[in-house]
Write an enzyme that holds these catalytic residues in place. Structure first.
Site, PDB file in Angstrom:
ATOM      1  N   CYS A   2       0.830  -1.193   0.000  1.00  0.00           N
ATOM      2  CA  CYS A   2       0.000   0.000   0.000  1.00  0.00           C
ATOM      3  C   CYS A   2       0.866   1.244   0.000  1.00  0.00           C
ATOM      4  CB  CYS A   2      -0.899   0.012   1.243  1.00  0.00           C
ATOM      5  SG  CYS A   2      -1.803  -1.521   1.516  1.00  0.00           S
ATOM      6  N   ARG A  54      -4.932   1.568  -0.195  1.00  0.00           N
ATOM      7  CA  ARG A  54      -4.885   0.115  -0.037  1.00  0.00           C
ATOM      8  C   ARG A  54      -4.762  -0.636  -1.354  1.00  0.00           C
ATOM      9  NH1 ARG A  54      -9.515  -3.994   2.382  1.00  0.00           N
ATOM     10  NH2 ARG A  54      -8.089  -5.720   2.847  1.00  0.00           N
ATOM     11  N   LEU A  55      -3.788  -1.528  -1.417  1.00  0.00           N
ATOM     12  CA  LEU A  55      -3.730  -2.579  -2.423  1.00  0.00           C
ATOM     13  C   LEU A  55      -4.050  -3.870  -1.681  1.00  0.00           C
ATOM     14  CD1 LEU A  55      -3.069  -3.557  -5.307  1.00  0.00           C
ATOM     15  CD2 LEU A  55      -0.677  -3.785  -4.591  1.00  0.00           C
ATOM     16  N   ILE A  58      -4.136  -9.473   1.451  1.00  0.00           N
ATOM     17  CA  ILE A  58      -4.589 -10.413   2.478  1.00  0.00           C
ATOM     18  C   ILE A  58      -5.858  -9.843   3.108  1.00  0.00           C
ATOM     19  CG2 ILE A  58      -4.023 -11.542   4.653  1.00  0.00           C
ATOM     20  CD1 ILE A  58      -2.307 -12.573   2.445  1.00  0.00           C
ATOM     21  N   ASN A  80       2.419  -0.228   5.306  1.00  0.00           N
ATOM     22  CA  ASN A  80       2.673  -0.653   3.931  1.00  0.00           C
ATOM     23  C   ASN A  80       3.542  -1.893   3.991  1.00  0.00           C
ATOM     24  OD1 ASN A  80       3.517  -0.895   1.218  1.00  0.00           O
ATOM     25  ND2 ASN A  80       5.131   0.621   1.503  1.00  0.00           N
ATOM     26  N   GLU A  82       3.905  -6.491   4.009  1.00  0.00           N
ATOM     27  CA  GLU A  82       3.340  -7.796   4.347  1.00  0.00           C
ATOM     28  C   GLU A  82       4.151  -8.401   5.483  1.00  0.00           C
ATOM     29  OE1 GLU A  82       0.639  -8.946   3.064  1.00  0.00           O
ATOM     30  OE2 GLU A  82       0.433  -7.736   1.254  1.00  0.00           O
ATOM     31  N   ASP A 105      -2.939  -9.400   8.107  1.00  0.00           N
ATOM     32  CA  ASP A 105      -1.708  -9.266   8.875  1.00  0.00           C
ATOM     33  C   ASP A 105      -1.649  -7.917   9.591  1.00  0.00           C
ATOM     34  OD1 ASP A 105      -1.518  -8.013   6.382  1.00  0.00           O
ATOM     35  OD2 ASP A 105       0.642  -8.245   6.270  1.00  0.00           O
ATOM     36  N   GLY A 375      13.881 -11.964  -7.566  1.00  0.00           N
ATOM     37  CA  GLY A 375      15.123 -12.581  -7.100  1.00  0.00           C
ATOM     38  C   GLY A 375      16.152 -11.610  -6.573  1.00  0.00           C
TER      39      GLY A 375
END
Length: 645
Positions: A2, A54-55, A58, A80, A82, A105, A375
Site C-alpha cells: 500500500c 490500499r492494495l 490479504i 505498507n 506484508e 496481517d 530474485g
C-alpha cells in the site's frame, strides 16, 4: 502492499476536518500504490493524522481496511507491506486471549503492539514493512522500517510539524512542506546515481534507516534506534562462524529458501514470479513451483538486441520447471516513451537505467497477477556482482605494486586515446578481443592509482568522481563507504564489498527501483532471498561457498542445480539493462540535448555545465562511452523539470 502517510502537528492548532483534509491530500498522491481503497484518521486533540491507500492482498474485506485501531483502542496503525509470519503471531496472540475481527496481517500487527508493545514486537516481524503507530495513551508516534529496507519510509521536521510517507510526493502535498534542495545530497547522487540514505534530496527530510524505529514523544525530539543491524550480523559472522560441510550448508540454505518462498506465496490474490533466467530468479521460480500443485505464472521480457536479451534463457528454465510462462519482447518505441515518465515514479533523482526494463516487466506482470516474487538480493548475499571478481583480482595483481608505479601505469594507459586502443585490438583474434577495449582500458587506468582496497572499491562504484565540482557550493556527505574501521570489522575484501553493497546500494538503489516501478502499476513485489533469516545464514558461510574461482553464488547454484540442470543457467552474468549509449546518440539525442542545454543546466546555480557538456561532446563523437554519467544528469534534469518547475 500500500501507500501510507501522516503527520504530527505539535502546535495542535488544527481542527479535525483540517487534519483530515491535509492527510487526504497526502494520501491521494499515493493512489498508484493502493487503488483498492483509502482511509484517513485524525485526532485533533493530539494533532495527529494518518492516511492510507490500499492494495488488497490479504483479507480483501473491509476488515482489512486501514488506518486500523487495536481492539482495546490504545493503538492506531497505518502500514505498507506484508508480515510473512503473521499466522504464527496470530496463534500466539489468540492463545493469550486476543480475539480477531478479520484475518489480515495488519490486525495481527496492531494487536501485537497493544499486547507486547511496539519495541518488543517489531524484531519478531518477518516481512517487508513500513508502518506508523500512534499510542493514544502516551501520545507517542512510532515509525518503523523492515530489516533490509525493502519498503520505503521518508520523514521530515518543519518546525512543530512532522511529516512522513511512503514517497516524497506525499510529504510535498502538505502545505507545511518547505521545498529546499539539499545540495550535499545532490552531489552524493552524482557519485552513486541515487541519493544515499539517510539523506533525501530535500533539506530536513530523511529516509528512516533499514532495521530502525523512530519514536516521537510529547515535547521531545525524534529518537531513532536500530532493532536489527547488518553491521552486527557481519561482525557476528566473523567472530562466530561455525565449521560446516558443503553438503550441510547447501541443505540448510535450501530449507531456509523453501520456507521463505512458501511464506511469501501466501496471498488472497493471483501471484507470479519475475523470471530472467539468471541464478536468483530461477531459484525463486524453482522453489515456488516446487511449493505449488499447479503451474506458477512466470514473466520475462526480451530485447531484440542480443547483448541485452535473456528471454531465451528464461523460456528454457520455465519450460524445464513447467511454469505458465509469459514473455514480451520490448518495443524500443515503448521503452523510449517511458523515459520522460521516470521522474514521476522516482520523486527524487534516481538514475539506474535498469529502471526501464524493471518497470516494463512489472507492467507486463500486473496484467495477469497482483503479487510477484523477485530474485533481488542474491548478488549481495552470495557474491554475484562482477565487481567482486574484478576488484579482488585487480588488487591481487597490482596491490603490492608501489602506488606511484600503479599511477604511472594508469597514466600510460590513459595517454593512448580509446579509439587508438580499439584500432590496436583489431589485430587480436575476435574470440579474444574485448568489446570497447579502449574504453575499458581507460576505466582500468582510473582505478589503478587508488590508495588501498576501499578506495578501489569506491572507484568501481563511482559515476562522477568529483561530484562537488558538478554541484557548486556542495559538500558531499561521507558515509560508511569512507569509514576505515569497516576494514577491521570485515577484513576480507570481497566480503567487505558485499557488506557495503548490502547497506548502501541494495536499499538505496536496487530496492528503490523495484518498489517504485512495481508500485507504479499497483503490483506487490516480494523478495524471498532477503528474508532476514536467509541474510543471517548467508553471512555464516565462508567466502569459498560464495565465490569460487571467478564464479559467484556457489552455494545458491548448488541449491538451484537440484531443480534446474547447470546447462540451462551457467553462463556469464548479464545485467538487466537497456542500450542507453546508442539511444543517446540516436532516438534520445534531441531529448537529451534539450535537457543538457547549458542555460538549463546552470539554472538556479545548481549545476556546473562545463564538465557535463564535455562528457556529452565526447560521447556523441564516440570518443568515450559516458552513458551512465550522462544518464545521471538527464535523470536529475528530468526530476528538476517535474518537481521544481
Amino acid at each position: 502492499m500500500c501507500g501510507m502517510c501522516g503527520l504530527v502537528d505539535g502546535s495542535r492548532s488544527q481542527g479535525q476536518e483540517a487534519l483530515l483534509r491535509q492527510v487526504r491530500a497526502m494520501s491521494d498522491t499515493l493512489t498508484h500504490r493502493g487503488p483498492d481503497g483509502e482511509g484517513q484518521w485524525a485526532d485533533a486533540e493530539a494533532g495527529v493524522a494518518f492516511g492510507h491507500r490500499r492494495l488488497a492482498i490479504i483479507d480483501l474485506t473491509e476488515a482489512g481496511r486501514q488506518p486500523m485501531a487495536s481492539a482495546c483502542g490504545r493503538f492506531t496503525v497505518t502500514y505498507n507491506g506484508e508480515i510473512y509470519n503473521y499466522l504464527e503471531l496470530r496463534a500466539e496472540l489468540e492463545a493469550a486471549g486476543a480475539r480477531f475481527r478479520g484475518h489480515s496481517d495488519t490486525e495481527v500487527m496492531v494487536e501485537a503492539f497493544a499486547r507486547w508493545g511496539v519495541a518488543a514486537t517489531v524484531p519478531r516481524l518477518n516481512g517487508i514493512f513500513a508502518f506508523a503507530a500512534w499510542d493514544h495513551g502516551k501520545r507517542t508516534l512510532w515509525l518503523g522500517r523492515d530489516h533490509l529496507g525493502i519498503k520505503p519510509l521518508y520523514w521530515g521536521r518543519f518546525g512543530p510539524l512532522l511529516l512522513f510517507g511512503s514517497e516524497l510526493k506525499a510529504l510535498r502535498a502538505h502545505p507545511g512542506f518547505k521545498v529546499a534542495i539539499n545540495r550535499d545530497a545532490a552531489a552524493a547522487f552524482f557519485r552513486h546515481n541515487y541519493v544515499p540514505g539517510p539523506h533525501s534530496i530535500y533539506q530536513g527530510v530523511f529516509k528512516l534507516d533499514p532495521g530502525s524505529i523512530l519514536v516521537l514523544r510529547p515535547g521531545a525530539e525524534p529518537e531513532i534506534a536500530r532493532y536489527w543491524d547488518m553491521r552486527a550480523v557481519a561482525n557476528r559472522a566473523r567472530d562466530q562462524r561455525q565449521p560446516m560441510s558443503e553438503a550441510e550448508a547447501v541443505d540448510r540454505l535450501e530449507a531456509l529458501l523453501k520456507d521463505a518462498v512458501a511464506r511469501q506465496m501466501i496471498s488472497d490474490v493471483p501471484l507470479g514470479v519475475f523470471l530472467s533466467g539468471g541464478i536468483d530468479s530461477s531459484t525463486v521460480a524453482a522453489l515456488a513451483q516446487a511449493n505449488s500443485s499447479s503451474p506458477v505464472r512466470t514473466f520475462s521480457i526480451g530485447f531484440h538486441e542480443a547483448a541485452f536479451n535473456e528471454a531465451e534463457h528464461a523460456r528454457a528454465v520455465a519450460h524445464h520447471l513447467g511454469t505458465d510462462h509469459t514473455e514480451l519482447y520490448v518495443d524500443p518505441k515503448h521503452a523510449l516513451e517511458l523515459v520522460p515518465r521516470m521522474a514521476e515514479w522516482f520523486d527524487e533523482p534516481f538514475a539506474d537505467s535498469s529502471q526501464i526494463p524493471t518497470f516494463m516487466v512489472s507492467e507486463l506482470t500486473r496484467k495477469h497477477v497482483t503479487v510477484a516474487l523477485s530474485g533481488d538480493g542474491g548478488d549481495e548475499l552470495f557474491a554475484g556482482y562482477n565487481r567482486y571478481v574484478f576488484g579482488d583480482s585487480l588488487w591481487r595483481k597490482f596491490g603490492l605494486m608501489p602506488r606511484p608505479l600503479r599511477s604511472a601505469l594508469g597514466e600510460g594507459l590513459r595517454s593512448v586515446r580509446p579509439g587508438v586502443w580499439d584500432a590496436l585490438f583489431k589485430l587480436v583474434p575476435g574470440r579474444f578481443r574485448p568489446a570497447q577495449a579502449g574504453d575499458k582500458l581507460h576505466k582500468l587506468a582510473e582505478v589503478l592509482g587508488r590508495d588501498g582496497q576501499d578506495a578501489l572499491y569506491r572507484r568501481l562504484l563511482t559515476h562522477w568522481d568529483q561530484p562537488e565540482q558538478l554541484v557548486p557550493g556542495s559538500c558531499e556527505p561521507k558515509g560508511i563507504l569512507w569509514q576505515p574501521e569497516v576494514a577491521q570489522e570485515v577484513p576480507d575484501f570481497v566480503e567487505r564489498m558485499q557488506f557495503l553493497d548490502t547497506v548502501t546500494y541494495l536499499p538505496d538503489d536496487i530496492l528503490v527501483k523495484v518498489d517504485r516501478t512495481s508500485m507504479a502499476v499497483a503490483l506487490e513485489a516480494r523478495v524471498p532471498l532477503l528474508d532476514y533469516r536467509v541474510v543471517e545464514f548467508a553471512w555464516t558461510l565462508p567466502r569459498s561457498m560464495k565465490l569460487r574461482g571467478n564464479v559467484g553464488k556457489w552455494a545458491l547454484r548448488q541449491v538451484l542445480y537440484r531443480y534446474v540442470p547447470p546447462v540451462l543457467i551457467d553462463r556469464p552474468k548479464m545485467g538487466f539493462g537497456v542500450p542507453i549509449a546508442d539511444w543517446l546518440r540516436g532516438p534520445l539525442r534531441d531529448w537529451a540535448e534539450d535537457l543538457l542545454d547549458p542555460a538549463r543546466l546552470a539554472a538556479d546555480g545548481l549545476l556546473n555545465p562545463e564538465p557535463i557538456r564535455q562528457k556529452w561532446r565526447e560521447h556523441l563523437s564516440g570518443q568515450r562511452n559516458w552513458q551512465y554519467l550522462l544518464w545521471d544528469v538527464l535523470m536529475f534534469q528530468g526530476w528538476r523539470q517535474r518537481w521544481l518547475g
